[in-house]
Write an enzyme that holds these catalytic residues in place. Sequence first.
Site, PDB file in Angstrom:
ATOM      1  NE  ARG A 236      30.847  33.646  60.280  1.00  0.00           N
ATOM      2  CZ  ARG A 236      29.969  33.868  61.155  1.00  0.00           C
ATOM      3  NH1 ARG A 236      29.081  35.067  60.795  1.00  0.00           N
ATOM      4  NH2 ARG A 236      29.690  33.135  62.209  1.00  0.00           N
TER       5      ARG A 236
ATOM      6  CB  ALA B 194      50.658  45.788  46.722  1.00  0.00           C
ATOM      7  CD  GLU B 195      44.996  42.943  49.568  1.00  0.00           C
ATOM      8  OE1 GLU B 195      44.389  42.106  49.830  1.00  0.00           O
ATOM      9  OE2 GLU B 195      44.479  43.957  49.423  1.00  0.00           O
TER      10      GLU B 195
ATOM     11  CB  SER C  48      50.000  44.344  56.932  1.00  0.00           C
ATOM     12  OG  SER C  48      49.834  45.656  56.927  1.00  0.00           O
TER      13      SER C  48
ATOM     14  CG  ASN D  50      43.503  38.357  57.815  1.00  0.00           C
ATOM     15  OD1 ASN D  50      42.842  38.054  56.813  1.00  0.00           O
ATOM     16  ND2 ASN D  50      43.189  39.558  58.277  1.00  0.00           N
TER      17      ASN D  50
ATOM     18  CB  VAL E 122      39.419  42.265  64.255  1.00  0.00           C
ATOM     19  CG1 VAL E 122      39.472  42.430  62.591  1.00  0.00           C
ATOM     20  CG2 VAL E 122      38.411  41.444  64.865  1.00  0.00           C
ATOM     21  CG  ASP E 123      42.299  43.360  60.682  1.00  0.00           C
ATOM     22  OD1 ASP E 123      42.219  42.047  60.087  1.00  0.00           O
ATOM     23  OD2 ASP E 123      41.168  44.259  60.235  1.00  0.00           O
TER      24      ASP E 123
ATOM     25  CG  HIS F   7      43.868  44.656  57.275  1.00  0.00           C
ATOM     26  ND1 HIS F   7      42.381  44.391  57.203  1.00  0.00           N
ATOM     27  CD2 HIS F   7      43.880  45.918  57.616  1.00  0.00           C
ATOM     28  CE1 HIS F   7      41.741  45.590  57.548  1.00  0.00           C
ATOM     29  NE2 HIS F   7      42.999  46.384  57.725  1.00  0.00           N
TER      30      HIS F   7
ATOM     31  NE  ARG G 288      31.113  35.609  66.140  1.00  0.00           N
ATOM     32  CZ  ARG G 288      30.975  36.159  65.035  1.00  0.00           C
ATOM     33  NH1 ARG G 288      31.458  35.891  63.714  1.00  0.00           N
ATOM     34  NH2 ARG G 288      29.954  37.211  64.831  1.00  0.00           N
TER      35      ARG G 288
ATOM     36  N   GLY H  38      38.243  36.008  46.015  1.00  0.00           N
ATOM     37  CA  GLY H  38      39.219  35.028  46.001  1.00  0.00           C
ATOM     38  C   GLY H  38      40.651  35.295  45.219  1.00  0.00           C
TER      39      GLY H  38
END
Length: 335
Positions: free
Chosen positions: A107, A189-190, A152, A123, A160-161, A125, A81, A29
Amino acid sequence: MASRLRWEQTENGGMTERAKVAVLISGTGSNMAALLYASRLPDAPFEIVLVASNNPEAPGLKLAEAEGIRTFAHPHKGLKRAEFDALIDEQIRSAAADYVALAGYMRLLSAEFVGRWTERMLNIHPSLLPKYKGLEPHRRALEAGDAHAGCSVHLVTPEVDDGPVLGQVEVAVLPGDTAETLAARVLIAEHQLYPRVLAQFVSRHQDAGWIEQHVDRLASGLPEVRRKTSHGSPGWSVGSEKGAKLFAILADRHHGEEAVGLLVKASGADEMTGLIEAQPDIYYWPEYYGASGWLGLKLNRPDVDWDQVNEWLERSWRACAPARLTRLIRASDEF
Ligand code: GRF
């Protein structure tokens, strides 16, 4: 739709709105922490209202709790799911979040959940998308011999992504880098990127450039429309080049007005007065344009009804288009 954003008094007495964000995590986290502390800086345009996890042991949960943030954790094991996502969705909604930020959420999401948060879920990534979607992006960047890796932030779509990229930072690959050493630098960087992009994203309704793009997409869908500047303001006109008549103007905080307003042609002063009195948060009288029949629609609001804007554009277009065009439209309406 009523605004779901909370208005807060700022130190200088002004009012700023803060978007409510739910963060989903599965592990450390650290990106969630970056968002959380960014949200505590003065003038942050968002606040974290929930940290939720599919992993009750996720270390990030403890941090969020200690910082007074509501948390929710539930193991996904044994649940379908979509069932699990519905649980999370319920929590997000009861925390009244406007946006969802995935931060190391491991997930895959159900199509239902993604659909419910279209254009409202981001999101992060750790690759320069579209490169290396999915797992082990650092290892794959090293194996490909890339000079730069990076991260990114993108909008979440069912693949996904895969959604539109909102921001990226490049990170140089160093000689001798392993996936771990590279990942550690990409993470730095994130932590810079995510809060910045989220802040921009939740504030985009205040950005005149973004509003202009949105209006342009709608206005240029009407027949024979061209761009035309009006006293320095972006405008849209209809008709042949010579006789083109302005039917919409974007007034960006003109002469100290608060609104980034779209000016459209109303039927006259009576209609304008009626609308402005009934819905002063949506309509206004653009001072600079006097009694010229231009009605202002305030567009720098979080909850603009773009269908309504589209209707006004069409109406204004009809009021200004030459007869040969409106005849055509009338004929197709009747058809
Ligand atoms: C980050 O590298 C993120 O980009 C990826 O998973 C990692 C999560 O790290 N999706 P943390 O839990 O935010 O520390």
